[in-house]
Scaffold this motif. Sequence first.
Motif, mmCIF file in Angstrom:
data_model
loop_
_atom_site.group_PDB
_atom_site.id
_atom_site.type_symbol
_atom_site.label_atom_id
_atom_site.label_comp_id
_atom_site.label_asym_id
_atom_site.label_seq_id
_atom_site.Cartn_x
_atom_site.Cartn_y
_atom_site.Cartn_z
ATOM 1 N N LYS A 86 46.165 44.817 23.655
ATOM 2 C CA LYS A 86 45.770 44.438 25.008
ATOM 3 C C LYS A 86 44.878 45.508 25.611
ATOM 4 O O LYS A 86 44.950 46.682 25.245
ATOM 5 C CB LYS A 86 46.995 44.203 25.890
ATOM 6 N N ILE A 87 44.038 45.080 26.522
ATOM 7 C CA ILE A 87 43.151 45.980 27.242
ATOM 8 C C ILE A 87 43.244 45.664 28.731
ATOM 9 O O ILE A 87 43.656 44.569 29.124
ATOM 10 C CB ILE A 87 41.686 45.867 26.772
ATOM 11 N N THR A 88 42.863 46.641 29.550
ATOM 12 C CA THR A 88 42.867 46.461 30.999
ATOM 13 C C THR A 88 41.440 46.448 31.513
ATOM 14 O O THR A 88 40.650 47.337 31.174
ATOM 15 C CB THR A 88 43.666 47.581 31.693
ATOM 16 N N VAL A 89 41.126 45.443 32.311
ATOM 17 C CA VAL A 89 39.793 45.314 32.900
ATOM 18 C C VAL A 89 39.932 45.397 34.419
ATOM 19 O O VAL A 89 40.773 44.701 35.013
ATOM 20 C CB VAL A 89 39.131 43.976 32.504
ATOM 21 N N THR A 90 39.114 46.251 35.026
ATOM 22 C CA THR A 90 39.135 46.412 36.482
ATOM 23 C C THR A 90 37.974 45.643 37.096
ATOM 24 O O THR A 90 36.817 45.848 36.720
ATOM 25 C CB THR A 90 39.040 47.892 36.877
ATOM 26 N N VAL A 91 38.300 44.753 38.044
ATOM 27 C CA VAL A 91 37.289 43.945 38.734
ATOM 28 C C VAL A 91 37.230 44.382 40.190
ATOM 29 O O VAL A 91 38.256 44.391 40.892
ATOM 30 C CB VAL A 91 37.613 42.446 38.635
ATOM 31 N N THR A 92 36.036 44.775 40.645
ATOM 32 C CA THR A 92 35.829 45.218 42.025
ATOM 33 C C THR A 92 34.970 44.195 42.759
ATOM 34 O O THR A 92 33.922 43.772 42.258
ATOM 35 C CB THR A 92 35.132 46.587 42.061
ATOM 36 N N ASN A 93 35.409 43.795 43.942
ATOM 37 C CA ASN A 93 34.663 42.837 44.760
ATOM 38 C C ASN A 93 33.587 43.586 45.536
ATOM 39 O O ASN A 93 33.877 44.334 46.461
ATOM 40 C CB ASN A 93 35.614 42.111 45.716
ATOM 41 N N LYS A 94 32.332 43.390 45.182
ATOM 42 C CA LYS A 94 31.200 44.021 45.870
ATOM 43 C C LYS A 94 30.576 43.094 46.909
ATOM 44 O O LYS A 94 29.532 43.404 47.480
ATOM 45 C CB LYS A 94 30.140 44.430 44.847
ATOM 46 N N ASP A 95 31.232 41.964 47.144
ATOM 47 C CA ASP A 95 30.715 40.966 48.086
ATOM 48 C C ASP A 95 31.288 41.246 49.475
ATOM 49 O O ASP A 95 32.143 42.124 49.658
ATOM 50 C CB ASP A 95 31.101 39.557 47.611
ATOM 51 N N ASN A 96 30.829 40.489 50.449
ATOM 52 C CA ASN A 96 31.318 40.643 51.824
ATOM 53 C C ASN A 96 32.303 39.550 52.189
ATOM 54 O O ASN A 96 32.540 39.283 53.374
ATOM 55 C CB ASN A 96 30.146 40.674 52.813
ATOM 56 N N LYS A 97 32.872 38.911 51.163
ATOM 57 C CA LYS A 97 33.848 37.853 51.401
ATOM 58 C C LYS A 97 34.913 37.912 50.309
ATOM 59 O O LYS A 97 34.706 38.496 49.236
ATOM 60 C CB LYS A 97 33.167 36.489 51.388
ATOM 61 N N THR A 98 36.048 37.316 50.574
ATOM 62 C CA THR A 98 37.131 37.261 49.590
ATOM 63 C C THR A 98 36.746 36.295 48.469
ATOM 64 O O THR A 98 36.240 35.199 48.724
ATOM 65 C CB THR A 98 38.432 36.809 50.251
ATOM 66 N N ILE A 99 36.971 36.726 47.242
ATOM 67 C CA ILE A 99 36.583 35.930 46.071
ATOM 68 C C ILE A 99 37.834 35.613 45.250
ATOM 69 O O ILE A 99 38.665 36.484 44.987
ATOM 70 C CB ILE A 99 35.568 36.680 45.200
ATOM 71 N N THR A 100 37.949 34.374 44.871
ATOM 72 C CA THR A 100 39.034 33.955 43.992
ATOM 73 C C THR A 100 38.580 34.123 42.540
ATOM 74 O O THR A 100 37.593 33.525 42.111
ATOM 75 C CB THR A 100 39.416 32.487 44.234
ATOM 76 N N VAL A 101 39.310 34.951 41.818
ATOM 77 C CA VAL A 101 38.965 35.250 40.422
ATOM 78 C C VAL A 101 39.983 34.559 39.512
ATOM 79 O O VAL A 101 41.191 34.782 39.641
ATOM 80 C CB VAL A 101 38.958 36.767 40.168
ATOM 81 N N GLU A 102 39.475 33.722 38.605
ATOM 82 C CA GLU A 102 40.309 32.989 37.654
ATOM 83 C C GLU A 102 39.734 33.168 36.249
ATOM 84 O O GLU A 102 38.898 32.384 35.803
ATOM 85 C CB GLU A 102 40.372 31.508 38.018
#
Length: 431
Positions: A78-94
């Motif tokens: 397994k690996i860990t991936v970090t996702v950062t929201n660079k937008d100005n709104k809340t984003i649903t990540v699936e």
Amino acid sequence: MMESKGIQTRGLIVAMVLVSMAFMPAVSAMEVEMYATSEQDMIMVDDVAMLDPYMDFAKLKINPRHSSTQLKPGSSDKITVTVTNKDNKTITVEPRVVASPYEENIFEESWITVTPASKNIEPDAKQEFTIKMNIPQDADIGNYGTEIAFTDDVMPTPYATLYPKYINTMHLYVDVWTPPKIQIQTPYLGDRVEAGDEYDYEIKLKNVADKDIAIDPKISDNNRWNHYGPYGMIGPAFEDDAITITAPSTVKAGETAVVKLHLEVPDDAKGGYNGAINLNINDPSIREWDGQVEMNFEVWTQPSEPYTKMFTTRTDDPITIEVSSNDHNYGRWMGAGSQNEKSEASFDLALEGESGKVELNQVKTTYSGTVSLGASDFPPWEMDGAGIYHDAIEVYVETYEAPGDIGEWTLGILPTNTERFDYSITIGTVE
């Protein structure tokens, strides 16, 4: 100043991508990143928006963008991936697995589990996702690749495409492998041969499994190529039928088998021969190209005329001449050369001054060299007996003395059984 330089560099890179887009139907986020490898200045996702100011997509920073690992069938990682929201709104990540059509093998979606399966990420917030890979016991050996898309955003294309180019993705590579049950202890055959002569070679195969393994060595049909010379393509020095293969049909458990090759070089052979022996090992852990032994033979001819060197002496001091062969046996270093006894290098020297020929007295002979322990891609501790040693560099030196005189001289050197030589001429007493 450094920050300003970085901004200018990124601006130039994005401008280059904009120009190239005029001639390209679609560019993926991964391909955009490839333009920015210099100075390690990766183009951020918000730069992609510059490609189309009217394009609306989730602006995410994904780290890492690429991951590679090596797994055996039946194992997991397994690996860990970090996702950062660079937008100005809340984003649903699936996150979901999407096909990568240009890989050797494609991941099955069921092999990968991503947790959490869905997450709302607020502006400037980070979220870690765990990607677990489970390789089935019956998975084929080979390289696998796939993409994990964290959103459904894709690059626009002027035409319908079977495989959309997702923007917010990370690429996953897995090399599925198992330790080979047969060790190929001779991965390469290379030699310098002469027209009209015959040579013998051996390929040793060690079976480290607990059962017999079938083999069927043959000349490979898919690994032949011609030479390119100064006047175009040059055909092989000889055809495949010049090589005869003798081998057992199986390698018994725990034993070492020998595949024998006999080469009869035609009398009119010139140039080189490149090819491969496909061992056809019945072991699924050995991939097709790993089960081949490359061959490279160079046909050469002994020179008939001597090399000449003119020199001048201004004293009547003695003359000392040293001539040495310096053969770099790269082929035999990496793998194996002929099993036949190699003819030693030698030199025929002639020295002539203004008063005629001068007798040369050989006063010293020196042998030296460099020995390689095993092939470059095979552990030497796995080799058996004397087969571990390979003459990588062989040096043979002859030293001559002659009485000196003032005037012009001509030295002739006719080499035998060497592809290169060095010489030195010393005027005066040698200590």
